[in-house]
Design a protein around this motif. Structure first.
Motif, PDB file in Angstrom:
ATOM      1  N   LYS A 111       2.955  10.246 -18.449  1.00 28.63           N
ATOM      2  CA  LYS A 111       2.269   9.361 -17.509  1.00 28.63           C
ATOM      3  C   LYS A 111       2.923   9.470 -16.129  1.00 28.63           C
ATOM      4  N   GLU A 112       4.225   9.621 -16.119  1.00 29.28           N
ATOM      5  CA  GLU A 112       4.945   9.742 -14.846  1.00 29.28           C
ATOM      6  C   GLU A 112       4.485  10.965 -14.062  1.00 29.28           C
ATOM      7  N   GLU A 113       4.267  12.079 -14.768  1.00 26.53           N
ATOM      8  CA  GLU A 113       3.780  13.283 -14.093  1.00 26.53           C
ATOM      9  C   GLU A 113       2.362  13.073 -13.563  1.00 26.53           C
ATOM     10  N   ALA A 114       1.531  12.392 -14.347  1.00 20.34           N
ATOM     11  CA  ALA A 114       0.167  12.086 -13.888  1.00 20.34           C
ATOM     12  C   ALA A 114       0.223  11.238 -12.615  1.00 20.34           C
ATOM     13  N   ILE A 115       1.083  10.249 -12.613  1.00 15.57           N
ATOM     14  CA  ILE A 115       1.243   9.386 -11.430  1.00 15.57           C
ATOM     15  C   ILE A 115       1.724  10.211 -10.245  1.00 15.57           C
ATOM     16  N   GLU A 116       2.689  11.098 -10.487  1.00 20.20           N
ATOM     17  CA  GLU A 116       3.221  11.934  -9.396  1.00 20.20           C
ATOM     18  C   GLU A 116       2.104  12.751  -8.759  1.00 20.20           C
ATOM     19  N   TRP A 117       1.239  13.334  -9.575  1.00 13.65           N
ATOM     20  CA  TRP A 117       0.128  14.113  -9.022  1.00 13.65           C
ATOM     21  C   TRP A 117      -0.824  13.228  -8.221  1.00 13.65           C
ATOM     22  N   ILE A 118      -1.238  12.133  -8.793  1.00 12.02           N
ATOM     23  CA  ILE A 118      -2.281  11.323  -8.181  1.00 12.02           C
ATOM     24  C   ILE A 118      -1.791  10.617  -6.922  1.00 12.02           C
ATOM     25  N   THR A 119      -0.510  10.326  -6.825  1.00 16.01           N
ATOM     26  CA  THR A 119      -0.009   9.694  -5.596  1.00 16.01           C
ATOM     27  C   THR A 119      -0.081  10.640  -4.402  1.00 16.01           C
ATOM     28  N   ARG A 120      -0.310  11.918  -4.658  1.00 11.48           N
ATOM     29  CA  ARG A 120      -0.450  12.897  -3.566  1.00 11.48           C
ATOM     30  C   ARG A 120      -1.894  13.045  -3.083  1.00 11.48           C
ATOM     31  N   ALA A 121      -2.835  12.394  -3.759  1.00 13.64           N
ATOM     32  CA  ALA A 121      -4.249  12.486  -3.368  1.00 13.64           C
ATOM     33  C   ALA A 121      -4.446  11.879  -1.979  1.00 13.64           C
ATOM     34  N   PRO A 122      -5.330  12.457  -1.177  1.00 13.49           N
ATOM     35  CA  PRO A 122      -5.471  12.037   0.227  1.00 13.49           C
ATOM     36  C   PRO A 122      -6.414  10.840   0.444  1.00 13.49           C
ATOM     37  N   PHE A 123      -6.254   9.777  -0.339  1.00 13.73           N
ATOM     38  CA  PHE A 123      -7.120   8.611  -0.166  1.00 13.73           C
ATOM     39  C   PHE A 123      -6.629   7.729   0.980  1.00 13.73           C
ATOM     40  N   PRO A 124      -7.553   6.998   1.608  1.00 19.97           N
ATOM     41  CA  PRO A 124      -7.140   6.096   2.694  1.00 19.97           C
ATOM     42  C   PRO A 124      -6.352   4.901   2.160  1.00 19.97           C
ATOM     43  N   GLU A 125      -5.615   4.288   3.056  1.00 18.64           N
ATOM     44  CA  GLU A 125      -4.826   3.106   2.733  1.00 18.64           C
ATOM     45  C   GLU A 125      -5.705   2.048   2.070  1.00 18.64           C
ATOM     46  N   GLY A 126      -5.167   1.418   1.034  1.00 16.00           N
ATOM     47  CA  GLY A 126      -5.892   0.358   0.346  1.00 16.00           C
ATOM     48  C   GLY A 126      -6.664   0.818  -0.882  1.00 16.00           C
ATOM     49  N   THR A 127      -6.850   2.132  -1.049  1.00 18.12           N
ATOM     50  CA  THR A 127      -7.566   2.639  -2.227  1.00 18.12           C
ATOM     51  C   THR A 127      -6.698   2.422  -3.464  1.00 18.12           C
ATOM     52  N   VAL A 128      -7.301   1.940  -4.529  1.00 16.49           N
ATOM     53  CA  VAL A 128      -6.592   1.723  -5.788  1.00 16.49           C
ATOM     54  C   VAL A 128      -7.254   2.581  -6.865  1.00 16.49           C
ATOM     55  N   LEU A 129      -6.501   3.509  -7.420  1.00 14.87           N
ATOM     56  CA  LEU A 129      -6.989   4.359  -8.506  1.00 14.87           C
ATOM     57  C   LEU A 129      -6.454   3.813  -9.827  1.00 14.87           C
ATOM     58  N   GLU A 130      -7.216   4.007 -10.889  1.00 15.92           N
ATOM     59  CA  GLU A 130      -6.777   3.583 -12.217  1.00 15.92           C
ATOM     60  C   GLU A 130      -6.489   4.817 -13.045  1.00 15.92           C
ATOM     61  N   ILE A 131      -5.333   4.817 -13.706  1.00 15.76           N
ATOM     62  CA  ILE A 131      -4.926   5.928 -14.574  1.00 15.76           C
ATOM     63  C   ILE A 131      -4.912   5.398 -16.005  1.00 15.76           C
ATOM     64  N   ARG A 132      -5.669   6.072 -16.893  1.00 16.11           N
ATOM     65  CA  ARG A 132      -5.750   5.646 -18.291  1.00 16.11           C
ATOM     66  C   ARG A 132      -5.514   6.844 -19.195  1.00 16.11           C
ATOM     67  N   GLN A 133      -4.614   6.688 -20.154  1.00 13.47           N
ATOM     68  CA  GLN A 133      -4.377   7.771 -21.109  1.00 13.47           C
ATOM     69  C   GLN A 133      -5.570   7.874 -22.054  1.00 13.47           C
TER      70      GLN A 133
END
Length: 141
Positions: free
Chosen positions: A88-110
């Motif tokens: 999950k940590e690796e998934a988070i590391e990848w997704i935190t690099r996505a170029p979304f604007p400030e305030g966007t909230v993504l949900e990560i689900r296994q």
């Protein structure tokens, strides 16, 4: 481990307004990085809910179908990725690099894998059938 990343909808995605060229270019570069790293299994944007439907299952009755659009904007999904990482940590590391604007909230689900159902399937028969179905799906692509 597989993870689904859910991208929230907003008033623009619901109106069918596509992101600008700059954002699409940045997102394309990010997606390319993930593809080259072998992380992405799938990823798509979704049409607005005005082109969709919801199906509600009712006790002892036929299912009820409601055509979009849907007004509960906080619950809308505008896109997704299905990725495979070691943790999950690796998934988070990848997704935190996505170029979304400030305030966007993504949900990560296994995503569940067949072995996760072992306690409910002591014989392994159901898991074996699930693996056969997955192999069929993969073979048709």
């Amino acid at each position: 481990m597989r993870f689904m990343i859910l991208v929230p909808g907003d008033k623009d995605s619901e109106a069918g307004i596509l992101p600008d060229e700059k954002f699409l270019t940045e997102m394309g570069k990010f997606n390319e990085e993930m593809v080259k790293a072998g992380v992405v299994l799938a990823g798509e944007g979704l049409h607005p809910t005005s082109k969709g439907a919801r199906v509600r299952f009712n006790a002892g009755k036929k299912a009820t179908v409601t055509d979009g659009p849907f007004t509960e904007s906080k619950e809308l999904v505008a896109g997704f990725w299905l990725i495979q990482t070691k943790s999950k940590e690796e998934a988070i590391e990848w997704i935190t690099r996505a170029p979304f604007p400030e305030g966007t909230v993504l949900e990560i689900r296994q995503v569940f894998d067949p072995e996760d159902f072992a306690p409910s399937d002591p014989s392994g028969e159901l898991r074996e059938k699930e693996q056969e179905l997955r192999a069929q799906v993969t073979a048709t692509k």
